[in-house]
Scaffold this motif. Structure first.
Motif, PDB file in Angstrom:
ATOM      1  N   GLN A   1      -5.515  -1.603  -0.366  1.00  0.00           N
ATOM      2  CA  GLN A   1      -6.072  -2.555  -1.323  1.00  0.00           C
ATOM      3  C   GLN A   1      -6.069  -3.952  -0.717  1.00  0.00           C
ATOM      4  O   GLN A   1      -5.243  -4.269   0.142  1.00  0.00           O
ATOM      5  CB  GLN A   1      -5.259  -2.551  -2.623  1.00  0.00           C
ATOM      6  N   GLN A   2      -6.961  -4.777  -1.183  1.00  0.00           N
ATOM      7  CA  GLN A   2      -7.004  -6.167  -0.743  1.00  0.00           C
ATOM      8  C   GLN A   2      -5.905  -6.966  -1.447  1.00  0.00           C
ATOM      9  O   GLN A   2      -5.584  -6.711  -2.602  1.00  0.00           O
ATOM     10  CB  GLN A   2      -8.367  -6.786  -1.051  1.00  0.00           C
ATOM     11  N   GLY A   3      -5.364  -7.930  -0.713  1.00  0.00           N
ATOM     12  CA  GLY A   3      -4.410  -8.844  -1.319  1.00  0.00           C
ATOM     13  C   GLY A   3      -2.993  -8.338  -1.407  1.00  0.00           C
ATOM     14  O   GLY A   3      -2.139  -9.015  -1.984  1.00  0.00           O
TER      15      GLY A   3
ATOM     16  N   ARG B   1      -4.514 -13.625   1.722  1.00  0.00           N
ATOM     17  CA  ARG B   1      -3.853 -12.605   2.542  1.00  0.00           C
ATOM     18  C   ARG B   1      -4.879 -11.851   3.383  1.00  0.00           C
ATOM     19  O   ARG B   1      -5.135 -10.667   3.206  1.00  0.00           O
ATOM     20  CB  ARG B   1      -3.069 -11.656   1.647  1.00  0.00           C
ATOM     21  N   VAL B   2      -5.417 -12.568   4.313  1.00  0.00           N
ATOM     22  CA  VAL B   2      -6.410 -12.012   5.221  1.00  0.00           C
ATOM     23  C   VAL B   2      -5.805 -11.994   6.622  1.00  0.00           C
ATOM     24  O   VAL B   2      -5.224 -12.999   7.075  1.00  0.00           O
ATOM     25  CB  VAL B   2      -7.710 -12.830   5.220  1.00  0.00           C
TER      26      VAL B   2
ATOM     27  N   VAL C   1      -6.169 -12.289  -2.680  1.00  0.00           N
ATOM     28  CA  VAL C   1      -7.196 -11.614  -1.887  1.00  0.00           C
ATOM     29  C   VAL C   1      -7.768 -12.576  -0.849  1.00  0.00           C
ATOM     30  O   VAL C   1      -8.011 -12.207   0.307  1.00  0.00           O
ATOM     31  CB  VAL C   1      -8.310 -11.064  -2.803  1.00  0.00           C
ATOM     32  N   GLN C   2      -7.954 -13.824  -1.237  1.00  0.00           N
ATOM     33  CA  GLN C   2      -8.491 -14.827  -0.313  1.00  0.00           C
ATOM     34  C   GLN C   2      -7.455 -15.252   0.724  1.00  0.00           C
ATOM     35  O   GLN C   2      -7.793 -15.478   1.893  1.00  0.00           O
ATOM     36  CB  GLN C   2      -8.965 -16.049  -1.105  1.00  0.00           C
TER      37      GLN C   2
ATOM     38  N   ASN D   1       0.835  -1.199   0.000  1.00  0.00           N
ATOM     39  CA  ASN D   1       0.000   0.000   0.000  1.00  0.00           C
ATOM     40  C   ASN D   1       0.868   1.246   0.000  1.00  0.00           C
ATOM     41  O   ASN D   1       1.910   1.299   0.655  1.00  0.00           O
ATOM     42  CB  ASN D   1      -0.909   0.013   1.233  1.00  0.00           C
TER      43      ASN D   1
ATOM     44  N   ARG E   1       1.972  -8.880   2.976  1.00  0.00           N
ATOM     45  CA  ARG E   1       2.163  -8.561   4.391  1.00  0.00           C
ATOM     46  C   ARG E   1       3.604  -8.741   4.812  1.00  0.00           C
ATOM     47  O   ARG E   1       4.010  -8.240   5.872  1.00  0.00           O
ATOM     48  CB  ARG E   1       1.251  -9.459   5.241  1.00  0.00           C
TER      49      ARG E   1
ATOM     50  N   ALA F   1      -0.798  -5.311   6.532  1.00  0.00           N
ATOM     51  CA  ALA F   1      -0.419  -5.142   5.126  1.00  0.00           C
ATOM     52  C   ALA F   1       0.823  -4.258   5.037  1.00  0.00           C
ATOM     53  O   ALA F   1       0.959  -3.260   5.773  1.00  0.00           O
ATOM     54  CB  ALA F   1      -1.561  -4.525   4.343  1.00  0.00           C
TER      55      ALA F   1
ATOM     56  N   GLU G   1      -7.237 -13.037  -7.547  1.00  0.00           N
ATOM     57  CA  GLU G   1      -8.312 -13.528  -6.686  1.00  0.00           C
ATOM     58  C   GLU G   1      -7.761 -14.387  -5.547  1.00  0.00           C
ATOM     59  O   GLU G   1      -8.256 -14.322  -4.407  1.00  0.00           O
ATOM     60  CB  GLU G   1      -9.309 -14.347  -7.510  1.00  0.00           C
TER      61      GLU G   1
END
Length: 384
Positions: A31-33, A374-375, A371-372, A21, A36, A379, A368
């Motif tokens: 942003q998502q994904g 890296r929850v 995003v799933q 980010n 980290r 970040a 996709e």
């Protein structure tokens, strides 16, 4: 060398920080994904290389990419099909550096900053990196704030100590920037200042050209040609700008400028890795998705290079000798106006790559998946 053969040797380094980010002074749009950890940044860099075939190294920024074991990180990169590249120092974020780092009037702060530069060389020893890249935010906002000449002396002393610590196969790359965050006087504001310091240091000190770090209207390809002639051009930080250090995708704002720069590189036969110039991206993707933006930037540099390789050198030289202004300019414009995308698609197919890297990334499902996966966690990123 044929155009395709030259393009097969081209290498572009992507920056680890561009995968996290980032933002302006006003806002970071998360942003998502996004990665980290430095390991996940390497995963993303490997995906860019898988799609493009010409981005086999990723630059690190310390301490943003600090890990316990840099040998392990280097091994992980190799497993993913890439290598660790340039090590970038960071002496601009600590509170101690409010009045500067290596040029700070306080000797204790200067010693802290130099200690970090030496730490970065230690990291280079562990990663096998060739290049240490230095950019200093040091400067003044007001006349009389500090002694301009004394700050140059302090800078020279810090650079000399760091240069002497380098290994025989390692280099120092000194970057310059016209302004920001210092507005009255930046301690390394232009290529001439960077060149003067590198000249004093020795053969393994080179200048970095960041394409966003100049006054409006600056002829960057002239700077490229002068530094090439002097043997002092070490690297590029490619990005685009409309006004200042905008850090937009390379080739987005002025693709003709990027072509002109690469034309000078081709003229000097300095495109191949053996020539020793590191072609790096240094961008800040605030509103666009990270990985596709980096893929697009890599492709933009590749397209500009292909066009530069298509310049009819003999016709151009003849027109220049004859003083035929229009013919000389026309030789450049003919190459620039050539659609090289079919050539590049053909080249990628010959290399076993998807002819359309952007489409390949979209079809891969990588976006996709991250995003799933890296929850949770923190970040990676920087900014306001």
């Amino acid at each position: 060398m044929s155009v395709k053969a030259a393009l097969r040797e081209q290498r572009i380094e992507t920056p680890s920080w561009a995968y996290g980010n980032s933002g302006t002074r006003f806002k970071v749009f998360a942003q998502q994904g996004v990665p980290r950890t430095p390991f996940e940044k390497i995963d993303d860099a490997a995906e860019v290389h898988r799609c493009t075939g010409i981005a086999p190294t990723v630059a690190l920024h310390i301490p943003w990419d600090k890990v316990e074991d840099y040998g392990e990180l280097a091994g992980y990169a190799r497993e993913r099909g890439v290598e660790l590249g340039t090590i970038n120092a960071n002496v601009f974020q600590d509170d101690d550096y409010r009045l500067g780092s290596v040029t700070h009037p306080d000797a204790a702060v200067r010693r802290k900053a130099i200690g970090h530069l030496l730490e970065c060389v230690d990291i280079m020893d562990q990663t096998g990196s060739r290049d240490l890249k230095l950019w200093f935010a040091d400067g003044l906002n007001y006349p009389g704030q500090d002694n301009l000449r004394a700050r140059q002396d302090r800078l020279a002393e810090a650079l000399r100590e760091t240069y002497q610590r380098l290994g025989a196969d390692q280099r120092m790359l000194l970057e310059y920037k016209l302004f920001e965050p210092a507005f009255y006087a930046t301690d390394v504001p232009d290529w001439g200042t960077a060149y003067a310091h590198c000249l004093q240091l020795g053969d393994r000190a080179k200048v970095v050209i960041d394409t966003g770090h100049h006054a409006p209207g600056t002829n960057i390809e002239f700077i490229v040609s002068v530094l090439l002639r002097a043997g002092k051009l070490g690297a590029f930080d490619f990005n685009s700008r409309f006004y200042a250090d905008d850090d937009l995708m390379a080739g987005a704002a002025d693709p003709f400028q990027l072509f002109r720069i690469m034309h000078e590189i081709v003229l000097a036969d300095a495109l191949t890795p053996a020539a020793g110039i590191a072609f790096m991206l240094d961008q800040c993707h605030n509103i666009e998705p990270k990985i596709p933006a980096i893929i697009r930037s890599v492709l933009n540099v590749q397209e500009a290079t292909a066009k530069a390789l298509l310049v009819d050198a003999e016709a151009l030289s003849a027109a220049q000798r004859d003083g035929d202004v229009l013919a000389a300019n026309g030789a450049l414009m003919d190459a620039y106006n050539t659609d090289v995308r079919p050539l590049l698609r053909e080249l990628r197919a010959e290399q076993g790559l998807d002819p359309d890297p952007m489409a390949a990334y979209r079809r891969s499902g990588y976006a996709e998946r991250i995003v799933q996966e890296r929850v949770g966690g923190q970040a990676a990123g920087w900014g306001a």
